[in-house]
Write a protein that holds these residues in place. Structure first.
Motif, PDB file in Angstrom:
ATOM      1  N   ARG A 126       0.870  -1.185   0.000  1.00 45.21           N
ATOM      2  CA  ARG A 126       0.000   0.000   0.000  1.00 45.21           C
ATOM      3  C   ARG A 126       0.910   1.239   0.000  1.00 45.21           C
ATOM      4  O   ARG A 126       1.617   1.500   0.972  1.00 45.21           O
ATOM      5  CB  ARG A 126      -0.916  -0.017   1.219  1.00 45.21           C
ATOM      6  N   LYS A 133       1.481   5.237  -0.311  1.00 40.88           N
ATOM      7  CA  LYS A 133       0.766   6.478   0.005  1.00 40.88           C
ATOM      8  C   LYS A 133       1.577   7.710  -0.374  1.00 40.88           C
ATOM      9  O   LYS A 133       2.790   7.759  -0.175  1.00 40.88           O
ATOM     10  CB  LYS A 133       0.476   6.526   1.514  1.00 40.88           C
ATOM     11  N   MET A 182      -2.270   4.796  -3.260  1.00 35.34           N
ATOM     12  CA  MET A 182      -3.270   5.553  -2.506  1.00 35.34           C
ATOM     13  C   MET A 182      -2.918   7.039  -2.616  1.00 35.34           C
ATOM     14  O   MET A 182      -1.905   7.487  -2.056  1.00 35.34           O
ATOM     15  CB  MET A 182      -3.287   5.113  -1.049  1.00 35.34           C
ATOM     16  N   ASN A 191      -8.329  13.071   3.828  1.00 32.79           N
ATOM     17  CA  ASN A 191      -8.090  12.776   5.237  1.00 32.79           C
ATOM     18  C   ASN A 191      -9.138  13.368   6.171  1.00 32.79           C
ATOM     19  O   ASN A 191      -9.165  13.055   7.358  1.00 32.79           O
ATOM     20  CB  ASN A 191      -6.660  13.140   5.678  1.00 32.79           C
ATOM     21  N   PHE A 196      -8.111   9.167  -1.463  1.00 35.81           N
ATOM     22  CA  PHE A 196      -8.585   9.366  -0.101  1.00 35.81           C
ATOM     23  C   PHE A 196      -8.609  10.861   0.224  1.00 35.81           C
ATOM     24  O   PHE A 196      -7.834  11.639  -0.327  1.00 35.81           O
ATOM     25  CB  PHE A 196      -7.647   8.681   0.912  1.00 35.81           C
ATOM     26  N   LEU A 250      -3.650  10.598  -1.573  1.00 30.02           N
ATOM     27  CA  LEU A 250      -4.336  11.281  -0.473  1.00 30.02           C
ATOM     28  C   LEU A 250      -4.440  12.774  -0.742  1.00 30.02           C
ATOM     29  O   LEU A 250      -3.426  13.457  -0.942  1.00 30.02           O
ATOM     30  CB  LEU A 250      -3.583  11.048   0.842  1.00 30.02           C
ATOM     31  N   ASP A 302      -2.471   9.833   9.282  1.00 28.63           N
ATOM     32  CA  ASP A 302      -2.994   9.402   7.978  1.00 28.63           C
ATOM     33  C   ASP A 302      -2.430   8.035   7.613  1.00 28.63           C
ATOM     34  O   ASP A 302      -3.140   7.169   7.076  1.00 28.63           O
ATOM     35  CB  ASP A 302      -2.622  10.404   6.881  1.00 28.63           C
ATOM     36  N   MET A 360      -4.606   4.707   6.912  1.00 29.89           N
ATOM     37  CA  MET A 360      -4.519   4.103   5.582  1.00 29.89           C
ATOM     38  C   MET A 360      -3.711   2.807   5.577  1.00 29.89           C
ATOM     39  O   MET A 360      -3.616   2.149   4.553  1.00 29.89           O
ATOM     40  CB  MET A 360      -3.892   5.104   4.608  1.00 29.89           C
TER      41      MET A 360
END
Length: 399
Positions: free
Chosen positions: A35, A37, A69, A122, A120, A71, A176, A180
């Motif tokens: 994952r 970010k 991901m 936050n 995403f 953000l 965050d 996540m």
């Protein structure tokens, strides 16, 4: 399947630091998608090429089969990132943030695969936090650790104010990563402290700490300061094709290779081969054209890239210039004239000091060729087209 060794070679391209590299190797060796970010605060409505350095790295992870991901920090943008700031900055309003965020999703999908990217906000988890929850989060970190941060430390020692809410920014960015469940977080070199707070908070919440990967801050058109709209040395990804192409052609030959490494989708072997060709005699301009065409095509279309190139050649190589360009004759006094004085006398700059500054920034051209020598003396009897910036032209004859 890409081997871990091959994957690491791709991931390390252009990276400044990986904390910790061994940890990333171990994560990759598990053979499961990670994952990944990266967060962006919507503090301005449009992104520039400096922002895309991180987005390009996300794309590389995406192509390696990992979960990206993206953000949008709509909550953190309202706090205001204190990174590098010498004074407290005013937070943005909720309305400002939402307005700026509208364009982000559309813009990033010029680089990322929309179907393989999760976006995403936050505020999704921070907006629901109670005051008690925030206090519990704050209890996971110490003031002493906050003051280890370089900009906070300098302001504290210098007697400059630090608002309490500024301490919340790295905490929220770190949280965050908890929310996540990030395996890897990307950020600029100026975000190193915040990324490491994410590692620390994940451990505090019982998660395996993320790997923090920092990317260098891209220099702007001047080749010195970071790309920034406030410094007017940026290339916006929504710039018109001709403008984007022209800006890219204006960068120095040295800076071109940094742009290739951080912005191009060419492999490093292709870039190294091109570099070797330039060293063997290929005109650097030809290499720069490849970079400009690639980026214009990415953010517009192939046809736009072709037209922008043709327009650039017509304007600067074939002598096509603005119809309303002034034509002047200046007295050189029996000798040549320093270029800084010529630009001032021609009304293209307000002073010789401004001329020197514009030359240093690479913003002065003679007949389409960049001027790099601030001591250049223009010959008496010559006629040339002088350009400062994108819109100031004059055809000057030295009598």
């Amino acid at each position: 399947m890409t081997s871990v060794t091959e994957a690491m070679e791709i991931i390390k391209r252009g990276a400044d630091e990986i904390m910790l590299e061994d940890g990333l190797v171990k994560k990759l060796e598990r053979g499961k998608p990670l994952r990944i970010k990266a967060g962006f605060d919507p503090t301005a409505p449009d992104l520039h090429l400096g922002h895309t350095v991180l987005i390009n790295k996300l794309r590389q992870f995406q192509q390696l089969g990992h979960e990206v991901m993206f953000l949008i920090g709509d909550f953190t943008a309202m706090i205001g990132d204190p990174t590098g700031k010498s004074s407290t900055r005013p937070p943005l309003t909720r309305e400002d943030v939402l307005e700026n965020a509208k364009t982000y999703e559309h813009q990033v999908f010029k680089i990322l695969d929309a179907e393989k990217t999760t976006v995403f906000f936050n505020s999704s988890w921070m907006g629901g936090m109670s005051a008690a929850d925030m206090i519990q989060l704050a209890a996971r970190h110490t003031v002493a650790r906050m003051l280890e941060r370089d900009d906070f430390s300098k302001r504290y020692k210098g007697g400059q104010s630090i608002a309490v809410h500024e301490f919340l920014y790295p905490l929220v960015q770190g949280y965050d990563s908890v929310a996540m469940k990030a395996d890897v977080e990307l950020g600029g070199t100026d975000q190193k402290f915040n990324l490491l707070v994410g590692r620390q908070l994940q451990e505090a919440y019982g998660q395996e700490p993320q790997v923090a990967l920092t990317m260098p801050i891209l220099e702007g058109l001047d080749g010195v300061q970071k790309m920034s709209k406030s410094l007017n040395n940026y290339i916006g990804i929504t710039d018109a094709p001709d403008e984007m192409f022209g800006k890219l052609m204006s960068i120095s030959d040295d800076l071109m290779w940094r742009y290739f490494e951080l912005l191009s989708f060419k492999s490093m072997s292709e870039i190294n081969q091109l570099h070797a060709q330039v060293e063997q005699g290929l005109n650097p301009r030809d290499a720069k054209v490849q970079l400009a065409e690639e980026l214009v095509e990415r953010f517009h279309s192939k046809q736009d890239a072709i037209k922008a190139n043709e327009s650039f050649v017509a304007r600067f190589s074939k002598g096509a210039m603005p119809d309303d360009m002034p034509e002047l004759t200046l007295n050189a006094g029996g000798e040549g004239m320093p270029v800084a004085n010529l630009l001032k006398d021609a009304g293209l700059v307000s002073s010789t000091s401004e001329a020197m500054r514009m030359i240093k920034q690479g913003a002065v051209k003679i007949d389409g060729e960049r001027v790099e020598d601030r001591g250049l003396v223009c010959e008496q009897g010559s006629t040339h087209i002088y350009q400062v910036g994108k819109r100031r032209f004059a055809r000057v004859t030295l009598a």
